[in-house]
Motif scaffolding. Structure first.
Motif, PDB file in Angstrom:
ATOM      1  N   SER A  25       0.848  -1.185   0.000  1.00 25.31           N
ATOM      2  CA  SER A  25       0.000   0.000   0.000  1.00 25.31           C
ATOM      3  C   SER A  25       0.885   1.237   0.000  1.00 25.31           C
ATOM      4  CB  SER A  25      -0.930   0.007   1.222  1.00 25.31           C
ATOM      5  OG  SER A  25      -0.179   0.051   2.418  1.00 25.31           O
ATOM      6  N   THR A  28       2.363   3.342  -6.203  1.00 25.35           N
ATOM      7  CA  THR A  28       1.791   2.800  -7.435  1.00 25.35           C
ATOM      8  C   THR A  28       2.416   1.438  -7.681  1.00 25.35           C
ATOM      9  OG1 THR A  28       1.664   5.075  -8.256  1.00 25.35           O
ATOM     10  CG2 THR A  28       1.267   3.307  -9.840  1.00 25.35           C
ATOM     11  N   PHE A  29       1.813   0.452  -7.065  1.00 27.33           N
ATOM     12  CA  PHE A  29       2.389  -0.893  -7.021  1.00 27.33           C
ATOM     13  C   PHE A  29       2.757  -1.414  -8.402  1.00 27.33           C
ATOM     14  CE2 PHE A  29       3.139  -4.986  -5.224  1.00 27.33           C
ATOM     15  CZ  PHE A  29       2.628  -5.922  -6.106  1.00 27.33           C
ATOM     16  N   SER A  30       1.892  -1.196  -9.375  1.00 28.06           N
ATOM     17  CA  SER A  30       2.084  -1.794 -10.690  1.00 28.06           C
ATOM     18  C   SER A  30       3.256  -1.205 -11.459  1.00 28.06           C
ATOM     19  CB  SER A  30       0.800  -1.660 -11.512  1.00 28.06           C
ATOM     20  OG  SER A  30       0.465  -0.298 -11.672  1.00 28.06           O
ATOM     21  N   TRP A  53       7.654  -5.276 -13.067  1.00 30.28           N
ATOM     22  CA  TRP A  53       6.449  -4.519 -12.768  1.00 30.28           C
ATOM     23  C   TRP A  53       5.213  -5.117 -13.429  1.00 30.28           C
ATOM     24  CZ3 TRP A  53       4.023  -2.267 -17.001  1.00 30.28           C
ATOM     25  CH2 TRP A  53       4.781  -2.253 -18.176  1.00 30.28           C
ATOM     26  N   ARG A  72       2.610 -12.064  -9.129  1.00 28.67           N
ATOM     27  CA  ARG A  72       2.035 -10.834  -8.610  1.00 28.67           C
ATOM     28  C   ARG A  72       0.649 -10.622  -9.185  1.00 28.67           C
ATOM     29  NH1 ARG A  72       5.912  -6.147  -9.829  1.00 28.67           N
ATOM     30  NH2 ARG A  72       4.199  -4.850  -9.020  1.00 28.67           N
ATOM     31  N   ASN A  74      -1.404  -7.249  -9.771  1.00 29.67           N
ATOM     32  CA  ASN A  74      -1.362  -5.784  -9.662  1.00 29.67           C
ATOM     33  C   ASN A  74      -2.697  -5.197  -9.234  1.00 29.67           C
ATOM     34  OD1 ASN A  74       1.349  -5.636 -10.246  1.00 29.67           O
ATOM     35  ND2 ASN A  74       1.050  -5.178 -12.418  1.00 29.67           N
ATOM     36  N   LYS A  77      -2.595  -5.488  -5.632  1.00 27.52           N
ATOM     37  CA  LYS A  77      -1.373  -4.927  -5.034  1.00 27.52           C
ATOM     38  C   LYS A  77      -0.687  -5.953  -4.142  1.00 27.52           C
ATOM     39  CE  LYS A  77      -2.678  -0.059  -5.213  1.00 27.52           C
ATOM     40  NZ  LYS A  77      -2.723   1.228  -4.468  1.00 27.52           N
ATOM     41  N   SER A  98      10.265  -3.596  -2.447  1.00 30.81           N
ATOM     42  CA  SER A  98       9.869  -2.879  -3.658  1.00 30.81           C
ATOM     43  C   SER A  98      11.073  -2.150  -4.250  1.00 30.81           C
ATOM     44  CB  SER A  98       8.770  -1.871  -3.327  1.00 30.81           C
ATOM     45  OG  SER A  98       8.450  -1.099  -4.466  1.00 30.81           O
TER      46      SER A  98
END
Length: 126
Positions: A25, A28-30, A53, A72, A74, A77, A98
């Motif tokens: 959190s 911008t995870f993606s 990514w 993952r 996205n 998240k 990250s």
């Protein structure tokens, strides 16, 4: 504020499996590659696996190749690490991290990761 929270660790017998999860959190995870590292007692933190990514590219340490799988989601998240055919030497605290570089390839270098979770313990008994 970026937060990474791992879960899914535990005690398992050799040959068993576990699935680790990392919920992200605050960023911008993606956009960012994600990695898993581990640290055993008395040893330095070592690279385990990383994913780009987009999820289209992965990178694994030789010691886990063919046994662990990183993935993952996205939309959620989240990043996952499926651990299979576990060995006692896989015992460690596992951390997700990250990458700080947007749209980068999956890196095995811990200095290229700027956010870290608190870790989850994986113990493999013989």
């Amino acid at each position: 504020q970026v937060q990474l929270v791992e879960s899914g660790g535990g005690l398992v017998q050799a040959g068993g499996s576990l699935r680790l999860s990392c919920a992200a959190s605050g960023h911008t995870f993606s956009t960012y590659a994600m990695g898993w590292f581990r640290q055993a007692p008395g040893k330095e933190r070592e690279f385990v696996a990383a994913i780009s990514w987009s999820g289209g590219s992965t990178n694994y340490a030789d010691s886990v190749k063919g046994r662990f799988t990183i993935s993952r989601d996205n939309a959620k998240k989240a990043v996952y690490l499926q651990l299979s055919s576990l060995k006692p030497e896989d015992t460690a605290v596992y951390y997700c991290a990250s990458d700080f570089r947007a749209y980068s390839a999956p890196s095995p270098f811990h200095h290229e990761y700027n956010y870290w979770g608190q870790g989850t313990q994986v113990t493999v008994s013989s």
